[in-house]
Design an enzyme around this catalytic site. Structure first.
Site, PDB file in Angstrom:
ATOM      1  CB  CYS A  70      -0.933  -0.013   1.217  1.00 18.64           C
ATOM      2  SG  CYS A  70      -2.069   1.385   1.194  1.00 18.64           S
ATOM      3  N   GLY A  78      -5.272  -6.461 -11.301  1.00 16.31           N
ATOM      4  CA  GLY A  78      -6.136  -5.670 -10.427  1.00 16.31           C
ATOM      5  C   GLY A  78      -7.102  -4.832 -11.233  1.00 16.31           C
TER       6      GLY A  78
HETATM    7  C1  LIG Z   1      -8.576   1.304  -5.393  1.00 17.29           C
HETATM    8  C2  LIG Z   1      -7.458   0.336  -5.112  1.00 17.29           C
HETATM    9  C3  LIG Z   1      -7.523  -0.476  -3.978  1.00 17.29           C
HETATM   10  C4  LIG Z   1      -6.485  -1.389  -3.696  1.00 17.29           C
HETATM   11  N1  LIG Z   1      -6.580  -2.215  -2.585  1.00 17.29           N
HETATM   12  C5  LIG Z   1      -5.589  -3.118  -2.349  1.00 17.29           C
HETATM   13  C6  LIG Z   1      -5.667  -4.023  -1.248  1.00 17.29           C
HETATM   14  O1  LIG Z   1      -6.625  -4.068  -0.470  1.00 17.29           O
HETATM   15  N2  LIG Z   1      -4.621  -4.890  -1.062  1.00 17.29           N
HETATM   16  C7  LIG Z   1      -3.544  -4.910  -1.920  1.00 17.29           C
HETATM   17  O2  LIG Z   1      -2.635  -5.726  -1.727  1.00 17.29           O
HETATM   18  N3  LIG Z   1      -3.471  -4.102  -2.977  1.00 17.29           N
HETATM   19  C8  LIG Z   1      -4.456  -3.206  -3.217  1.00 17.29           C
HETATM   20  N4  LIG Z   1      -4.374  -2.413  -4.322  1.00 17.29           N
HETATM   21  C9  LIG Z   1      -3.275  -2.634  -5.297  1.00 17.29           C
HETATM   22  C10 LIG Z   1      -3.712  -3.624  -6.385  1.00 17.29           C
HETATM   23  O3  LIG Z   1      -4.042  -4.890  -5.838  1.00 17.29           O
HETATM   24  C11 LIG Z   1      -2.601  -3.843  -7.426  1.00 17.29           C
HETATM   25  O4  LIG Z   1      -1.462  -4.320  -6.764  1.00 17.29           O
HETATM   26  C12 LIG Z   1      -2.237  -2.583  -8.173  1.00 17.29           C
HETATM   27  O5  LIG Z   1      -3.400  -1.900  -8.601  1.00 17.29           O
HETATM   28  C13 LIG Z   1      -1.367  -2.904  -9.407  1.00 17.29           C
HETATM   29  O6  LIG Z   1      -1.948  -3.883 -10.210  1.00 17.29           O
HETATM   30  P1  LIG Z   1      -2.873  -3.500 -11.491  1.00 17.29           P
HETATM   31  O7  LIG Z   1      -2.038  -2.575 -12.358  1.00 17.29           O
HETATM   32  O8  LIG Z   1      -3.150  -4.815 -12.150  1.00 17.29           O
HETATM   33  O9  LIG Z   1      -4.067  -2.804 -10.971  1.00 17.29           O
HETATM   34  C14 LIG Z   1      -5.375  -1.481  -4.587  1.00 17.29           C
HETATM   35  C15 LIG Z   1      -5.324  -0.655  -5.723  1.00 17.29           C
HETATM   36  C16 LIG Z   1      -6.339   0.240  -5.995  1.00 17.29           C
HETATM   37  C17 LIG Z   1      -6.247   1.107  -7.239  1.00 17.29           C
END
Ligand SMILES: Cc1cc2nc3c(=O)[nH]c(=O)nc-3n(C[C@H](O)[C@H](O)[C@H](O)COP(=O)(O)O)c2cc1C
Length: 314
Positions: free
Chosen positions: A96, A220
């Site tokens: 985070c 994500g």
């Molecule tokens: C709105 C939001 C909420 C997220 N909540 C979490 C979470 O609860 N736990 C976590 O490990 N990562 C969280 N992330 C990170 C995502 O799981 C992910 O690692 C990140 O968005 C990069 O991957 P992506 O480009 O496929 O989205 C969050 C990201 C966003 C944008």
């Protein structure tokens, strides 16, 4: 080559309602990570976390709970809780990026403290038999921070380390750092999962070519923006089903109905769906126009009308 797709947790989006509807209408995801559990001073599991992890709410899904903490006591408390529910694995969030979290030495703000990481892992492994996996960025200030954690992490039987190939300071800006991710592969004995900016079948394929040793990918935001993505990756196709928008509509209506029942009053449901549409809109030919329509809709009827218009225009 085997390929495992994981739904990366998104707090506020990928709760049990979303996960079940997603799995039913789209599929393609092998395992879903639940958004993190976090404490606010007291060791009390909030009702929303309880609801999210209840086995009855996750019957057809493979789910892994997640914690965000820098306290061994909190970690152990959650281990007890999830083990009672029948879970075997707990994922630890060291990713985070938000200052409210990192300033307190949690999330990606903990990566620079290998000693504390060691202390927590040592107690967790001595006092429980939970399987631990990690989800990390590569650091907060620099992508080298993670390299100092690997000698510690290598001492524990972690299931895997999922790496979002950014640093905390970036938040979600800038690109992913693939060279630094490559350095991670060379510096740990643990199995690594790749995470970050997989939004199309081509991007996934590029990653497979660049990192032949990686066979687990976490998606994500891309999975909300295009819910067909995991299924298309698995079927090795770039073609959407003919009834793409009918399926999307059914999915949309299912989550709308469930959030409408769970949230009280017109404003929370509007905000909830607006959050989803920030991502959904990206699937449409004019994302800004689609999102604007949703934002302008000030009552449930206007919202339904906006959705119908957006879907009609595809
Ligand atoms: C709105 C939001 C909420 C997220 N909540 C979490 C979470 O609860 N736990 C976590 O490990 N990562 C969280 N992330 C990170 C995502 O799981 C992910 O690692 C990140 O968005 C990069 O991957 P992506 O480009 O496929 O989205 C969050 C990201 C966003 C944008």
């Amino acid at each position: 080559m085997s390929l495992t797709l994981l739904s990366s947790p998104l707090q506020g989006f990928t709760d049990f309602r979303f996960r079940n509807a997603f799995n039913h209408y789209f599929g393609g995801v092998d395992t879903f990570y639940a958004p993190y559990i976090r404490f606010n001073k007291k060791l009390i599991i909030k009702n929303s976390y309880k609801l999210d992890l209840q086995p009855e709410n996750n019957t057809d899904l493979e789910v892994i709970p997640q914690i965000m903490t820098n306290s061994a006591d909190e970690f152990l408390f959650v281990v007890d809780y999830i083990q009672e529910l029948g879970y075997k694995e707990l994922n630890w969030n060291l990713g985070c990026p938000y200052p409210m979290v990192t300033n307190r030495g949690m999330g990606s703000g903990l990566i620079c403290d290998p000693e504390k990481i060691n202390h927590i892992l040592e107690r967790v492994h001595r006092e429980t038999d939970i399987l631990v996996s990690m989800k990390m960025r590569m650091g907060y200030e620099t992508p080298e921070e993670i390299l100092d954690t690997f000698p510690i992490l290598d001492q524990y039987p972690l299931k895997n380390i999922a790496i979002h190939a950014r640093i905390g300071k970036q938040l979600y800006k800038g690109g992913v750092n693939l060279e630094a991710f490559e350095t991670c592969i060379a510096n740990t004995k643990h199995k690594l999962y790749y995470n970050g900016d997989i939004t199309t079948v081509s991007k996934l394929k590029d990653m497979q070519l660049r990192f032949p040793s990686i066979d687990h990918f976490m998606i994500g935001r891309g999975l909300i923006a295009d819910p067909f993505l995991p299924q298309m990756i698995k079927n090795d196709t770039r073609t959407y089903p003919e009834n793409r928008w009918d399926i999307f509509r059914e999915f949309h209506d299912t989550i709308y109905q469930q959030y409408d029942e769970a949230l009280s009053g017109p404003t929370p449901i509007k905000m909830k769906m607006q959050g989803f549409w920030e991502y959904f809109a990206q699937s449409f030919s004019n994302p800004q126009k689609a999102f604007k329509k949703i934002k302008k809709a000030n009552n449930p009827r206007a919202y339904q009308q906006a959705v119908a218009e957006i879907l009609k225009n595809g």
